[in-house]
Scaffold this active site. Structure first.
Site, mmCIF file in Angstrom:
data_model
loop_
_atom_site.group_PDB
_atom_site.id
_atom_site.type_symbol
_atom_site.label_atom_id
_atom_site.label_comp_id
_atom_site.label_asym_id
_atom_site.label_seq_id
_atom_site.Cartn_x
_atom_site.Cartn_y
_atom_site.Cartn_z
ATOM 1 N N LYS A 181 4.992 26.045 -80.907
ATOM 2 C CA LYS A 181 6.193 25.834 -81.730
ATOM 3 C C LYS A 181 7.448 26.459 -81.095
ATOM 4 O O LYS A 181 7.359 27.201 -80.135
ATOM 5 C CB LYS A 181 5.960 26.422 -83.123
ATOM 6 C CG LYS A 181 4.837 25.723 -83.903
ATOM 7 C CD LYS A 181 5.168 24.272 -84.178
ATOM 8 C CE LYS A 181 4.234 23.595 -85.162
ATOM 9 N NZ LYS A 181 2.847 23.481 -84.745
HETATM 10 C C1 LIG Z 1 3.897 18.618 -89.234
HETATM 11 C C2 LIG Z 1 3.018 19.829 -89.306
HETATM 12 N N1 LIG Z 1 2.591 20.254 -90.510
HETATM 13 C C3 LIG Z 1 1.822 21.341 -90.640
HETATM 14 C C4 LIG Z 1 1.398 22.073 -89.550
HETATM 15 C C5 LIG Z 1 0.461 23.215 -89.768
HETATM 16 O O1 LIG Z 1 0.867 24.428 -89.213
HETATM 17 P P1 LIG Z 1 -0.242 25.521 -88.842
HETATM 18 O O2 LIG Z 1 -0.991 25.013 -87.649
HETATM 19 O O3 LIG Z 1 0.552 26.757 -88.543
HETATM 20 O O4 LIG Z 1 -1.126 25.710 -90.036
HETATM 21 C C6 LIG Z 1 1.817 21.680 -88.263
HETATM 22 C C7 LIG Z 1 1.417 22.455 -87.097
HETATM 23 O O5 LIG Z 1 0.974 22.016 -86.079
HETATM 24 C C8 LIG Z 1 2.622 20.515 -88.136
HETATM 25 O O6 LIG Z 1 3.014 20.065 -86.929
#
Ligand SMILES: Cc1ncc(COP(=O)(O)O)c(C=O)c1O
Length: 370
Positions: A181
């Protein structure tokens, strides 16, 4: 240039991050210490929003945000099928139904008209996703008069047409800090909100449901362990301080790609910023020419040391969503057509112009041979 491996993503870490983490280790306050509010306050200030709550992941943030706007068993939440699976999963955690609607072919975000057509009397919230860091049309969703949870996990640094940063409109908005990210804490997330009551509820539920004014081991509601450690918060704070540089680096790399890929026939790139809207660059996705085979292209690039991914496969066509929710091909034609062509190329702030040129050259060769 020879075929030196090029990874899909690579975080930027420096002395500031090392110092910040060491300081926490030496302090002995590894969780629920001073780095937690410091990171939250700096993040909220950056987005010009009243509150922010740090959580263990973007998914955890989405889950708590949905609970905070009142989503519960049997409800429907209208959302995009063109997203990472977590945005729909978080709805299912509450035994609610993700109701998908098709996407806009230009921005690839949830289409407000399609979303409006999917609303029923059971719809309790909308969950637009700022996909690939491009701001979703929040004013259109706001006009629909339903509670909104924003999936801003890919969109740190994005700006709406009215100049408000994504995540700064006051609806609960979840950000994610996985290692690919814009800023990373290894794993982690943040929910921004304009509503003190939403922050209080999220702060309680991330910590096993302990009310903020309650004593140790006293819990007045169901909660989770969705806390973010002080080690991660200190890392996040150090990353946040270099955010402008990281975003500028990503935008520069995206510009090199745009120029380098311009000559490849049939290849489509992500949309340019419209008016005052700004993409917060997260991934560099291309749509392959319609006659190219996505899987074979990815394999051919991998054989030349270039890591790429199909990004994103439509959520409704994943086995769990087909089997549990009865989805089939053909329901969301725009999403399905884009998903069949979209590939994420290597993309990270320290990528060199030479690496970008190499990826573009190899992609051109692979597509010409197909
Ligand atoms: C669009 C979207 N939603 C939700 C997430 C979930 O984040 P995390 O992996 O920190 O739980 C991501 C992460 O890759 C994402 O790209």
């Amino acid at each position: 240039m020879n075929d030196e491996p090029i990874p899909l993503a690579q975080p930027v870490m420096g002395e500031a991050e090392e110092r910040a983490v060491l300081e926490v280790l030496r302090s002995g306050r590894l969780s629920l210490g001073p780095a937690l509010p410091a990171f939250e306050e700096a993040f909220a200030a950056r987005l010009g929003v009243a509150h922010a709550s740090a959580v263990s992941s973007g998914t955890a943030g989405l889950h708590l945000a949905l609970r905070a706007v009142g989503v519960s068993e049997g409800d429907e939440v209208v959302t995009s099928p063109f997203s990472f699976v977590a945005s729909a999963n978080a709805i299912v955690y509450e035994r609610a139904r993700p109701v998908f609607a098709d996407i806009d072919p230009v921005t690839l975000n949830l289409d407000p008209e399609a979303a409006a057509a999917a609303v029923t009397e059971r719809t309790t919230a909308l969950l637009p996703v700022h996909i690939f860091g491009y701001p979703a049309d929040l004013p259109a969703f706001e006009r629909m008069g339903l509670p909104i949870v924003e999936d801003a996990c890919e969109a740190l640094g994005a700006v709406h047409a009215d100049g408000v940063p994504v995540g700064g409109r006051g609806h609960p908005a979840a950000f994610a800090f996985y290692a690919n990210k814009q800023i990373t804490t290894g794993e982690g997330g943040m929910v921004t909100t304009g509503d003190r009551a939403v922050k209080d509820r999220i702060d309680s539920e991330r910590n096993q449901g302990r009310a903020l004014d309650m004593g140790w081991l006293d819990h007045d509601r169901l909660g989770f362990n969705y806390r973010l450690s002080d080690i991660a918060c200190a890392l996040g704070l150090a990353q946040l301080e270099r955010l402008d540089g990281l975003l500028a680096d990503r935008a520069r790399v995206a510009g090199w790609y745009r120029d380098a890929l311009a000559g490849i026939e049939g290849l489509d790139l992500l949309c340019e910023d419209r008016g005052a809207e700004r993409r917060g660059w997260f991934v560099y996705v291309v749509l392959l020419p319609e006659d190219a085979d996505q899987r074979e292209t990815i394999a051919a690039l991998a054989a030349r040391g270039i890591q790429t991914r199909p990004y994103l496969p439509p959520i409704h066509l994943m086995s769990y969503y087909r089997e549990t929710w009865g989805h089939r091909e053909g329901e969301f034609p725009v999403c399905e057509a884009v998903g069949a062509r979209s590939v994420a190329l290597p993309f990270f702030p320290r990528m060199t112009e030479g690496q970008v040129a190499h990826v573009a050259e190899v992609l051109g060769e692979v597509l010409a041979r197909a």
